[in-house]
Design an enzyme around this catalytic site. Structure first.
Site, PDB file in Angstrom:
ATOM      1  NE  ARG A  80      45.625  91.989  52.218  1.00 53.44           N
ATOM      2  CZ  ARG A  80      45.467  90.664  52.175  1.00 53.44           C
ATOM      3  NH1 ARG A  80      46.124  89.971  51.286  1.00 53.44           N
ATOM      4  NH2 ARG A  80      44.650  90.042  52.998  1.00 53.44           N
ATOM      5  CB  THR A  81      46.475  96.824  57.169  1.00 52.63           C
ATOM      6  OG1 THR A  81      45.556  96.674  56.090  1.00 52.63           O
ATOM      7  CG2 THR A  81      46.493  98.260  57.621  1.00 52.63           C
ATOM      8  CE  LYS A 108      45.864  88.501  82.658  1.00 55.71           C
ATOM      9  NZ  LYS A 108      47.059  88.970  83.364  1.00 55.71           N
ATOM     10  NE  ARG A 130      42.359  96.306  59.869  1.00 53.00           N
ATOM     11  CZ  ARG A 130      42.574  95.691  58.703  1.00 53.00           C
ATOM     12  NH1 ARG A 130      42.420  94.373  58.606  1.00 53.00           N
ATOM     13  NH2 ARG A 130      42.949  96.367  57.641  1.00 53.00           N
ATOM     14  CG  HIS A 160      41.377 100.351  55.379  1.00 56.07           C
ATOM     15  ND1 HIS A 160      42.626 100.744  55.822  1.00 56.07           N
ATOM     16  CD2 HIS A 160      41.475  99.016  55.121  1.00 56.07           C
ATOM     17  CE1 HIS A 160      43.434  99.685  55.836  1.00 56.07           C
ATOM     18  NE2 HIS A 160      42.764  98.634  55.414  1.00 56.07           N
TER      19      HIS A 160
HETATM   20  N1   CP Z   1      43.427  95.426  52.592  1.00 55.53           N
HETATM   21  C1   CP Z   1      43.482  95.051  53.875  1.00 55.53           C
HETATM   22  O1   CP Z   1      43.076  95.797  54.780  1.00 55.53           O
HETATM   23  O2   CP Z   1      44.000  93.798  54.077  1.00 55.53           O
HETATM   24  P1   CP Z   1      44.254  93.156  55.520  1.00 55.53           P
HETATM   25  O3   CP Z   1      42.906  92.885  56.144  1.00 55.53           O
HETATM   26  O4   CP Z   1      45.031  91.907  55.268  1.00 55.53           O
HETATM   27  O5   CP Z   1      45.011  94.145  56.337  1.00 55.53           O
END
Ligand code: CP
Length: 343
Positions: A80-81, A108, A130, A160
């Site tokens: 999603r993100t 590497k 992330r 988040h």
């Molecule tokens: N909600 C969320 O962070 O989903 P993803 O891990 O798919 O990005």
């Protein structure tokens, strides 16, 4: 309802971590955490997202970030993100690079900072990051060139922020802007959840009437009560008369040791079923950041049922991320641009 005076205010939490988010004029430069954002700033992001929600429903594309280059750097899995950040950037007419970490030169031995330096040399304007380690987005924001914005797409158990923003947007669309009237219950693995931490900060900033957390003791952080929430260990009483029920995924990838007897037993004690949901208000909405584990934290009849807004959350994620991207890149001063041109 919880006495709001007992809540730890955002101004008291981790100031050194969040104060680099704003530029000298108080505009949003990076988005690393919800902590430290004012009610006005958070509301402004949601209002801006509201204008982009209209774009997504009709024209699909606006030229606001034409000429900008945005880099997705996902060191952890995401559906999603990552994709909604990419869609958001494209709908703002930016160019998007998706770095495949597993086939990049990091395999590497190239360091994170050297990777960033090389991306900076390609005239990139924004890093969306992330990472499994808490604090990575802050670290990067402290080391990038002045013209670059950093958005945290999830760091360890810490934060988040765009997920929390899209969750607030979803609540506001369904329940109205007065969060003071709302009782919100967050159920599940709060110990490992960066989503829950960010949600609680956002709900506090929006002056939510009552925030409840519902979980076994083994899945609650020790400091949770200091965040201005009421703690429940029984789901029936925890979601009683709630306006919003937010279910969390069991984050098995972050669990060390046996925190749970079994998934079946967890579902028996904490899984959201149609029967249990009757304890909440009849018009309560059910949310989940995804990915969902059907039959572990939520029954399919609820996840796919009339009170679920889980897929709306995903849709709203595009508008919210468009808002954050346009506000952060729009905050850059002329001097930043001059500095880039001369570097
Ligand atoms: N909600 C969320 O962070 O989903 P993803 O891990 O798919 O990005």
């Amino acid at each position: 309802m919880v006495n709001k005076a007992t809540r730890k205010t955002d101004n008291m939490i981790g100031k050194d971590l969040w104060n680099i988010q704003l530029d000298n004029n108080g505009n949003l430069k990076h988005l690393l955490t919800i902590e430290g954002l004012s009610t006005e700033m958070l509301t402004s992001i949601l209002d801006t997202a509201e204008t982009f929600a209209g774009v997504n429903e009709s024209v699909k594309k606006v030229p606001l970030l034409r000429g900008k280059t945005i880099v997705n750097l996902f060191f952890e899995a995401s559906t999603r993100t990552r994709t909604t950040f990419e869609l958001a950037a494209k709908r703002l007419s930016a160019d998007v690079l998706n770095i495949n970490i597993s086939t990049s030169a990091t395999s590497k031995g190239e360091s994170l900072l050297d990777t960033l330096r090389n991306l900076e040399a390609m005239q990139c304007d924004m890093f969306i990051v992330r990472h499994e380690s808490s604090g990575t987005a802050h670290f990067i924001a402290n080391h990038v060139a002045p013209h670059i914005s950093v958005l945290n797409a999830g760091d360890g158990r810490h934060a988040h922020p765009t997920q929390a923003l899209l969750d607030m947007f979803t609540i506001r669309r369904n329940k109205g802007a007065d969060f003071g009237k709302l009782r919100v219950a967050i159920v599940g693995d709060l110990l490992h959840s960066r989503v829950a931490r960010s949600q609680i900060h956002a709900l506090n900033i929006l002056n939510t009437g009552e925030i409840r957390v519902v979980a076994p003791k083994t899945l609650l952080p020790k400091d949770i009560e200091q965040m201005g929430v009421s703690v429940y260990h029984d789901i029936q009483s925890g979601i009683k008369d709630a306006d919003v029920v937010i279910m969390l995924r069991l984050q098995k990838e972050r669990m060390q040791g046996a925190l749970l007897p079994s998934e079946q037993e967890y579902f028996q004690l904490y899984g959201l079923t149609e029967e249990r949901l009757k304890a909440a208000k009849p018009d309560a909405i059910v949310m989940h950041p995804g990915p969902i584990n059907r039959g572990v934290e939520i029954d399919s009849t609820v996840a796919d049922g009339p009170q679920s807004v889980i897929l709306n959350q995903v849709t709203y994620g595009i508008a919210v991320r468009m808002a954050v991207m346009s506000m952060t890149l729009g905050s850059h001063s002329t001097s930043d641009d001059k500095q880039r041109k001369s570097s």
